[in-house]
Enzyme design. Structure first.
Site, mmCIF file in Angstrom:
data_model
loop_
_atom_site.group_PDB
_atom_site.id
_atom_site.type_symbol
_atom_site.label_atom_id
_atom_site.label_comp_id
_atom_site.label_asym_id
_atom_site.label_seq_id
_atom_site.Cartn_x
_atom_site.Cartn_y
_atom_site.Cartn_z
ATOM 1 N N ARG A 1 -6.054 13.935 -20.053
ATOM 2 C CA ARG A 1 -7.236 14.745 -19.765
ATOM 3 C C ARG A 1 -7.851 15.307 -21.041
ATOM 4 N NH1 ARG A 1 -6.094 18.065 -14.095
ATOM 5 N NH2 ARG A 1 -6.339 16.241 -12.766
ATOM 6 N N LYS B 1 -4.069 13.505 6.287
ATOM 7 C CA LYS B 1 -4.757 14.021 7.473
ATOM 8 C C LYS B 1 -6.167 13.465 7.640
ATOM 9 C CE LYS B 1 -2.349 18.368 8.176
ATOM 10 N NZ LYS B 1 -1.367 18.479 7.119
ATOM 11 N N GLY C 1 -6.637 12.374 -7.786
ATOM 12 C CA GLY C 1 -5.651 12.939 -6.879
ATOM 13 C C GLY C 1 -4.417 12.072 -6.721
ATOM 14 N N GLY D 1 -10.309 16.155 -5.929
ATOM 15 C CA GLY D 1 -11.153 16.904 -5.001
ATOM 16 C C GLY D 1 -12.629 16.666 -5.234
#
Length: 396
Positions: free
Chosen positions: A36, A197, A350, A373
């Site tokens: 990063r 989910k 993610g 996200g």
């Protein structure tokens, strides 16, 4: 992209407040993965070369508005100094007299790293006073933190309401790649949607149904789709309140001529642990007391064939509990198919990014997003606060 970028403004003699994402893994006071940091070097180097005074702001971890010594950015400053081969001055606070003094001593090309911005409770609350304090430090705001662009925080969105704002090179690249994927895709365009989910992926599936040729479903959310098909799923993860929605997605995909793939076999276990008893069964043969924890080999082969015949593949969410070896094979099979396809591959950050890292395949993907996200919300069609606040390009 219709937002201003680094090449649209002059930085000579200017002080820049640059939001970056240095939320890196650390151990024993050392950075253990500097990807990063390396990702924003092009922007930092450009600002230095243009003669700007550069103030860098980042968060690290979740200190929840309190000072946590283990989450200080000193190891990051040390690693950045090594990567950029230039001294990076670090201050121990986010704003105040120490920061003002350090900024006053900056000369063209100097770099100052503020302390972890999430030590301030006003950061995540997007407190206008903190945003103004950031803005008062500089002449221009540069956002090069795609990983936090979906957060309306003081250093990501708030500061941009008080300063002219432009996108750094990394943010520009992320936006351009995701924009092209969603708005002007090469076809066949395949989306792989996994994760735990349905509720986390509703808006992504909604948005992609209008755009893709194929959707491949996997992960914990897949068992709600199996239930919607009328299958018994044993002790597998189930969102009772999303069964009708899952049916609706299957029906709408048919109407839109989108190929909607749901697993045809499953790796099941009698417990949620690595040394559980494991079996491979047809997707409609999951027994009571057992749970689906991965797609099976037949599904992996089907998904591989679709991926190999695609010109563009976007992947968001693993196919199973890839952190446990017995349930990692479906996710690995998808990752290996992405390596082998001639199509362009976009990994949506993610858990998907973590998976390709775990399998040592990240470097063979065309693009691995730096924001899980953020890429998710971008694929939902949302305007991200840290991007929306930036200045629009001038009309021709």
């Amino acid at each position: 992209m219709n937002k201003k970028t680094l090449t649209d403004v002059s930085f000579a003699g200017k002080t820049v407040f640059c939001r970056v994402d240095f939320n890196v893994p650390m151990q024993d006071g050392k950075v253990t993965n500097d990807k990063r940091i390396a990702a924003v070097l092009p922007t930092i180097n450009y600002l230095v070369e243009q003669g700007a005074k550069v103030i860098l702001a980042s968060h690290l971890g979740r200190p929840k508005g309190e000072v946590v010594n283990d989450l200080r950015l000193d190891p990051v400053a040390e690693r950045l100094s090594q990567l950029i081969d230039r001294d990076v001055k670090k201050v121990d606070t986010v704003f105040g007299d120490e920061v003002d003094k350090a900024i006053a001593e900056l000369t063209a090309g100097d770099i100052l790293l503020l302390e972890n911005v999430r030590f301030e409770p006003g950061e995540e609350a997007n407190d206008p006073e903190l945003a103004k304090a950031f803005a008062n430090m500089a002449d221009i705001f540069v956002n090069d933190s795609f990983g936090t662009a979906h957060r309306a925080h003081a250093s990501t969105a708030g500061v941009g309401t008080y300063l002219p704002g432009v996108a750094g090179f990394l943010l520009e690249k992320e936006i351009d790649i995701l924009h092209k994927a969603l708005d002007n895709p090469d076809r066949p365009f395949t989306a792989i949607i996994g994760g735990s989910k349905v509720k986390d992926k509703i808006n992504v599936i909604e948005n992609l149904l209008e755009r893709v040729d194929n959707i491949l479903i996997g992960g914990g959310l897949a068992t709600t789709f199996l239930k919607a098909l009328g299958y018994e799923i044993g002790n597998s993860l189930l969102e009772e309140d999303k069964i009708d929605l899952a049916k609706d997605f299957i029906d709408r995909a048919k109407e839109k001529d989108v190929n909607f793939y749901i697993q045809t076999d499953a790796i099941i276990a009698d417990e949620f642990k690595e040394d559980a008893n494991v079996r491979t069964v047809k997707a409609n043969e999951i027994e009571a007391g057992w749970m689906c924890l991965d797609i099976g080999p037949e599904t992996s082969k089907t998904y591989r064939d679709v991926i190999l015949n695609s010109k563009l593949v976007v992947w968001n969410g693993p196919m199973g509990v890839f952190e446990m070896d017995p349930f990692s094979h479906g996710t690995r099979a998808v990752a290996e198919a992405l390596v082998d396809t001639e199509g362009y591959t976009v990994i949506g950050g993610g858990d998907s990014a973590a998976a390709v890292e775990q399998f040592s395949l990240a470097d063979q993907m065309d693009h691995v997003s730096t924001g899980g996200g953020a890429s998710l919300e971008f694929m939902e069609g949302k305007v991200l606060p840290g991007i929306g606040v930036l200045d629009d390009k001038d009309e021709e």
